[in-house]
Design a protein around this motif. Structure first.
Motif, PDB file in Angstrom:
ATOM      1  N   LYS A  86      21.608  77.348  44.060  1.00 31.31           N
ATOM      2  CA  LYS A  86      21.082  76.055  43.625  1.00 31.31           C
ATOM      3  C   LYS A  86      21.428  74.926  44.592  1.00 31.31           C
ATOM      4  O   LYS A  86      20.580  74.077  44.892  1.00 31.31           O
ATOM      5  N   VAL A  87      22.659  74.898  45.092  1.00 32.67           N
ATOM      6  CA  VAL A  87      23.037  73.766  45.937  1.00 32.67           C
ATOM      7  C   VAL A  87      22.452  73.874  47.342  1.00 32.67           C
ATOM      8  O   VAL A  87      22.354  72.871  48.058  1.00 32.67           O
ATOM      9  N   HIS A  88      22.038  75.084  47.745  1.00 33.99           N
ATOM     10  CA  HIS A  88      21.441  75.246  49.067  1.00 33.99           C
ATOM     11  C   HIS A  88      19.917  75.324  49.014  1.00 33.99           C
ATOM     12  O   HIS A  88      19.275  75.679  50.013  1.00 33.99           O
ATOM     13  N   ASP A  89      19.343  74.963  47.890  1.00 37.03           N
ATOM     14  CA  ASP A  89      17.890  74.887  47.766  1.00 37.03           C
ATOM     15  C   ASP A  89      17.436  73.520  48.277  1.00 37.03           C
ATOM     16  O   ASP A  89      17.132  72.610  47.508  1.00 37.03           O
ATOM     17  N   ILE A  90      17.420  73.377  49.597  1.00 41.35           N
ATOM     18  CA  ILE A  90      17.190  72.083  50.229  1.00 41.35           C
ATOM     19  C   ILE A  90      16.093  72.167  51.283  1.00 41.35           C
ATOM     20  O   ILE A  90      15.604  73.251  51.618  1.00 41.35           O
ATOM     21  N   ASP A  91      15.725  71.009  51.824  1.00 39.65           N
ATOM     22  CA  ASP A  91      14.662  70.913  52.825  1.00 39.65           C
ATOM     23  C   ASP A  91      15.270  70.942  54.230  1.00 39.65           C
ATOM     24  O   ASP A  91      15.837  69.947  54.687  1.00 39.65           O
ATOM     25  N   TYR A  92      15.138  72.075  54.911  1.00 42.47           N
ATOM     26  CA  TYR A  92      15.745  72.224  56.236  1.00 42.47           C
ATOM     27  C   TYR A  92      14.935  71.566  57.345  1.00 42.47           C
ATOM     28  O   TYR A  92      15.397  71.505  58.487  1.00 42.47           O
ATOM     29  N   SER A  93      13.760  71.069  57.002  1.00 39.32           N
ATOM     30  CA  SER A  93      12.963  70.392  58.026  1.00 39.32           C
ATOM     31  C   SER A  93      13.613  69.082  58.476  1.00 39.32           C
ATOM     32  O   SER A  93      13.176  68.473  59.451  1.00 39.32           O
ATOM     33  N   TRP A  94      14.652  68.647  57.759  1.00 40.37           N
ATOM     34  CA  TRP A  94      15.403  67.466  58.196  1.00 40.37           C
ATOM     35  C   TRP A  94      16.084  67.720  59.540  1.00 40.37           C
ATOM     36  O   TRP A  94      16.432  66.781  60.256  1.00 40.37           O
ATOM     37  N   LEU A  95      16.309  68.975  59.878  1.00 33.65           N
ATOM     38  CA  LEU A  95      16.960  69.318  61.137  1.00 33.65           C
ATOM     39  C   LEU A  95      15.921  69.406  62.251  1.00 33.65           C
ATOM     40  O   LEU A  95      14.878  70.031  62.095  1.00 33.65           O
TER      41      LEU A  95
END
Length: 239
Positions: A86-95
């Motif tokens: 749940k906590v790593h369900d994020i948007d990696y396109s920020w990188l």
């Protein structure tokens, strides 16, 4: 901000060990803020607390147990797999892909490791987005650590035993000085990676840890430049 390293100080290094969050990707990307928000939401839902109370508890657990996860497992017996998912369900396109960093890592002589308090999936997705995943030999994550986070000594020992890493031949890169205490004690060279121009955009994640300065051999705000200076010096190229 920082002086380029003397390559001779790294001539002995055969194992290059990197933290992930706010180390392999820059602080100003703000990626970890997404994880932070999701951890607060998890605590809030689990304990039915208002957001501000949940956030305060989350930070308290982090300070006491090393990670929010460890605190929630100890006090509330949560399922770590559920938490990590749940906590790593994020948007990696920020990188933003970083080919300069990729080249610098690729050119390092010896083995390269990611050593993170996050899970393997998070490390793989972040490194893949940066374009550097293929340059690493292995990822040592919180699951491999038996869910005991840095800076616990047993976690570093488990890592060094699993991969036959000798401290005297290794260097560790970290954004938290307290996580360099044990590597230093194990004989590793230590490098603290700080925000560009020492001005973090997400100040709650950055911790300068001045009490641990003795654990730090080098400081840099430009990881790619720092690594590039090492390999350029080793090959006799002009710096």
């Amino acid at each position: 901000m920082t002086e380029l390293p003397d390559p001779d100080r790294f001539a002995h290094v055969t194992d290059w060990v990197f933290d992930l969050d706010n180390t392999l990707y820059p602080h100003h990307s703000n990626l970890f803020s997404q994880v932070d928000v999701r951890m607060t939401a998890y605590v809030s839902e689990l304990l039915r607390l208002p957001r501000e109370e949940a956030r305060a508890l989350q930070k308290e657990l982090y300070q006491k147990y090393g990670t929010t996860l460890k605190g929630l497992m100890t006090l509330h017996g949560i399922d770590p797999d559920d938490f990590l998912a749940k906590v790593h369900d994020i948007d990696y396109s920020w990188l933003v892909p970083d080919p300069v960093l990729g080249t610098a890592i690729h050119q390092l002589p010896g083995r390269k490791f990611i050593f993170t308090n996050g899970d393997r999936g998070h490390a793989e997705r972040a490194a893949r987005q940066l374009g550097i995943l293929d340059y690493f030999d292995a990822i040592f994550d919180i699951v491999a650590a038996g869910l005991t986070p840095k800076p616990a000594r047993q976690t570093y020992e488990k890592f060094t035993e699993q991969y036959a890493v000798t401290g005297a031949n290794a260097v560790m890169f970290e954004d938290l000085a307290r996580n360099l205490i044990e590597p230093k004690a194990l004989g590793m060279t230590t490098v603290l990676v700080v925000p560009r121009n020492f001005e973090p955009t997400f100040s709650e994640i950055w911790e300068s840890d001045p009490a641990y300065d003795d654990a730090v051999d080098f400081v840099t705000d430009d990881l790619a430049g720092f690594l590039g200076a090492i390999t350029a010096g080793a090959t006799g190229e002009p710096r």
